[in-house]
Scaffold this motif. Structure first.
Motif, short mmCIF file in Angstrom:
data_model
loop_
_atom_site.label_atom_id
_atom_site.label_comp_id
_atom_site.label_asym_id
_atom_site.label_seq_id
_atom_site.Cartn_x
_atom_site.Cartn_y
_atom_site.Cartn_z
N ARG A 110 46.70 39.27 43.14
CA ARG A 110 46.64 39.19 41.63
C ARG A 110 47.36 39.02 40.62
O ARG A 110 47.02 39.58 39.62
N GLU A 111 46.86 37.66 40.72
CA GLU A 111 46.92 36.78 39.22
C GLU A 111 45.54 36.79 38.78
O GLU A 111 45.32 36.37 37.79
N LEU A 112 44.32 37.19 39.70
CA LEU A 112 43.40 36.92 39.27
C LEU A 112 42.98 38.39 38.80
O LEU A 112 42.57 38.64 37.97
N VAL A 113 43.53 39.27 39.21
CA VAL A 113 43.52 40.72 38.48
C VAL A 113 44.54 40.65 37.05
O VAL A 113 43.33 41.29 36.11
N GLN A 114 45.78 40.07 37.63
CA GLN A 114 45.88 40.31 35.80
C GLN A 114 44.61 39.27 34.44
O GLN A 114 44.55 39.47 33.51
N LEU A 115 44.18 38.18 35.56
CA LEU A 115 43.53 37.48 34.86
C LEU A 115 42.73 37.98 33.54
O LEU A 115 41.60 38.35 32.45
N ALA A 116 41.55 39.02 34.47
CA ALA A 116 40.64 40.09 34.30
C ALA A 116 41.11 41.52 33.59
O ALA A 116 40.45 41.34 32.48
N LEU A 117 42.55 41.81 33.80
CA LEU A 117 42.69 43.12 32.71
C LEU A 117 43.02 42.30 31.71
O LEU A 117 43.04 43.35 30.73
N GLU A 118 43.66 41.54 31.10
CA GLU A 118 43.85 40.81 29.85
C GLU A 118 42.68 39.86 29.52
O GLU A 118 42.55 40.05 28.38
N GLY A 119 41.58 40.47 29.83
CA GLY A 119 40.12 39.52 29.49
C GLY A 119 39.70 37.97 29.93
O GLY A 119 38.45 37.89 28.83
N SER A 120 40.73 37.24 30.21
CA SER A 120 40.23 36.37 30.21
C SER A 120 39.11 35.91 31.39
O SER A 120 38.87 34.65 31.08
N ILE A 121 39.27 37.28 32.40
CA ILE A 121 38.00 36.73 32.95
C ILE A 121 37.47 37.90 33.31
O ILE A 121 37.55 38.72 33.32
N ARG A 122 35.46 37.78 34.08
CA ARG A 122 34.96 38.78 34.27
C ARG A 122 35.14 38.93 35.99
O ARG A 122 34.67 38.59 36.66
N TRP A 123 36.04 40.22 36.26
CA TRP A 123 35.93 40.61 37.55
C TRP A 123 35.08 41.58 38.39
O TRP A 123 34.71 42.83 37.74
N GLU A 124 33.66 41.07 38.98
CA GLU A 124 33.01 41.74 39.58
C GLU A 124 33.40 42.23 40.58
O GLU A 124 33.61 41.24 42.12
N ARG A 125 33.56 43.73 41.56
CA ARG A 125 34.74 43.93 42.15
C ARG A 125 32.75 44.38 43.14
O ARG A 125 33.89 45.22 43.64
N ARG A 126 33.11 43.37 44.17
CA ARG A 126 32.08 43.50 45.24
C ARG A 126 31.61 42.41 45.92
O ARG A 126 31.81 41.46 45.25
N GLU A 127 30.47 42.67 46.53
CA GLU A 127 30.34 41.73 47.14
C GLU A 127 28.94 40.95 46.76
O GLU A 127 28.48 40.95 45.29
N TYR A 128 29.10 39.55 46.87
CA TYR A 128 28.05 38.22 45.74
C TYR A 128 27.08 38.97 46.29
O TYR A 128 25.69 39.15 47.40
N GLN A 129 26.18 38.45 45.08
CA GLN A 129 24.34 38.97 45.13
C GLN A 129 23.93 37.89 43.93
O GLN A 129 24.35 37.27 44.01
N PRO A 130 22.65 37.10 44.70
CA PRO A 130 21.75 36.11 44.43
C PRO A 130 21.99 36.45 42.54
O PRO A 130 22.11 35.00 42.10
#
Length: 246
Positions: free
Chosen positions: A77-97
């Motif tokens: 949930r803290e990572l979700v909050q960081l994404a919502l506030e724009g501190s990080i970019r969150w790609e909500r999916r599986e890893y790709q090369p």
């Protein structure tokens, strides 16, 4: 993590041996590591895995002003909050090369061995810095314990032999080299421009700063007593002495 921690358990490295025989970590304590401090400000960093460990790694990268991308189907949930506030970019999916494109550094913090191996191998092909948490053979760099006070950072590494010992050393170093040392670093940094513009050689500048740091009275003891002005006076006197000698 020491070799004994893997013995008899399921293999989690690229050797894919089924049951670990410790062969991948036998030389960890004999491996010489090149110690460096990375300037990550504005540089892209990838974290794969959105759990507690992923959060820890993201926070460490943000502390160094990296531009962090998190890749994970779900996140703490803290990572979700960081994404919502724009501190990080969150790609909500599986890893790709392709997630590695443009990144300087990648950290994998998943519980999926196959994903971890893919991150490591894809990063190695790109000659990138990569660390798979708690799996030394899937790392080309390791993350030491850090004591950080202002501009000072002290790194402690036991080459994975004993995280508990590293934590004890971190605690003791933090107590020994605290705020007075950080404050002295700031005051000395303020004098760097003067030294470069006034003292003609590296040796002259070295002697100038060492005369302050190792001088009498001790600037650290003055700062412990809260006497910042006395340290500024020490620096001013040293400037007069060394300027007159050039």
């Amino acid at each position: 993590m020491p070799a004994q921690a893997y013995a008899g358990k399921e293999c989690v490295c690229q050797l894919r041996k089924g049951i670990c025989d410790q062969s991948c970590v036998q030389d960890m304590l004999q491996t010489p590591f090149y110690i460096a401090c990375l300037k990550l400000k504005g540089r892209r960093a990838l974290v794969v895995g959105g759990g507690d460990v992923g959060l820890e790694k993201v926070e460490g990268l943000l502390a160094c002003d990296a531009a962090v991308t998190l890749v994970a189907p779900e996140a703490h949930r803290e990572l979700v909050q960081l994404a919502l506030e724009g501190s990080i970019r969150w790609e909500r999916r599986e890893y790709q090369p392709e997630d590695l494109d443009g990144c300087l550094i990648a950290i994998a913090a998943t519980g999926d061995t196959d994903v971890n191996i893919r991150v490591f191998e894809d990063a190695e092909q790109r000659a990138m810095l990569v660390n798979v948490v708690d799996v030394p053979p899937l790392c080309n760099f390791i993350l030491p314990a850090i004591v950080r006070t202002g501009p000072l950072a002290v790194a402690i590494s036991t080459a994975g032999a004993s995280p508990a010992l590293a934590k004890r050393m971190k605690r003791e170093i933090a107590e020994m080299f605290g705020e007075p040392y950080a404050n002295l670093a700031i005051l000395l940094n303020d004098a760097r421009g003067w030294a470069k513009g006034t003292l003609p050689t590296y040796q002259d500048r070295k002697q100038f700063f060492e005369s302050i740091v190792n001088g009498d009275p001790d600037p650290i003891e003055l700062l412990r007593a809260g006497d910042v002005e006395a340290v500024r006076e020490l620096i001013a006197v040293a400037q007069q002495v060394h300027a007159a000698a050039t």
